[in-house]
Design a protein around this motif. Structure first.
Motif, PDB file in Angstrom:
ATOM      1  N   GLY A  23      25.662 102.611  67.452  1.00  0.00           N
ATOM      2  CA  GLY A  23      26.956 102.605  68.139  1.00  0.00           C
ATOM      3  C   GLY A  23      27.215 101.295  68.856  1.00  0.00           C
ATOM      4  N   ILE A  37      34.042 105.356  66.357  1.00  0.00           N
ATOM      5  CA  ILE A  37      32.596 105.190  66.528  1.00  0.00           C
ATOM      6  C   ILE A  37      31.898 106.534  66.789  1.00  0.00           C
ATOM      7  CG2 ILE A  37      30.773 104.134  67.936  1.00  0.00           C
ATOM      8  CD1 ILE A  37      32.545 101.621  68.103  1.00  0.00           C
ATOM      9  N   ILE A  41      28.973 107.993  64.389  1.00  0.00           N
ATOM     10  CA  ILE A  41      27.670 108.320  64.974  1.00  0.00           C
ATOM     11  C   ILE A  41      27.308 109.781  64.672  1.00  0.00           C
ATOM     12  CG2 ILE A  41      26.450 108.614  67.183  1.00  0.00           C
ATOM     13  CD1 ILE A  41      26.747 105.699  66.145  1.00  0.00           C
ATOM     14  N   THR A  84      25.984 109.331  72.996  1.00  0.00           N
ATOM     15  CA  THR A  84      27.261 108.998  73.623  1.00  0.00           C
ATOM     16  C   THR A  84      27.195 109.220  75.133  1.00  0.00           C
ATOM     17  OG1 THR A  84      28.402 109.638  71.605  1.00  0.00           O
ATOM     18  CG2 THR A  84      29.740 109.485  73.579  1.00  0.00           C
TER      19      THR A  84
END
Length: 97
Positions: A23, A37, A41, A84
């Protein structure tokens, strides 16, 4: 964060680190819009978890196949979410208020 890691198989925690690096590389390269993104991911996370599930589980019967698919998707989404989440913690910690 402990709540998330309770549901991720310990063997797959390293996948979160890999996804975080991917990422960050995508963000740095600026070839993909930022809004895509997390989806990329997640897809990579599911694929990597699927490879792990296929390598470690028997998949001969329909119930075993269904369980393998379910496990791969759930674990893939969880490790993507963790990467994330870590990214956001780092960003927020760096902000000056």
């Amino acid at each position: 964060m402990e709540q998330i890691t309770n549901y991720i198989k310990p063997e797959l925690l390293a996948v979160s680190v890999v996804l975080y690096i991917i990422g960050a590389a995508l963000k740095q390269a600026q070839t993909v819009p930022d809004k895509y993104i997390p989806l990329i991911i997640a897809g990579i996370g599911i694929a990597l978890c699927a490879a792990w599930v296929l390598a470690t589980s028997p998949v001969r019967t329909v119930p075993e196949i269904a369980m393998a698919v379910f496990t791969a998707v759930v674990q893939g989404v969880l490790v993507a979410g963790l990467s994330t989440y870590v990214n956001q913690i780092i960003k927020q910690a760096g902000k000056k208020e």
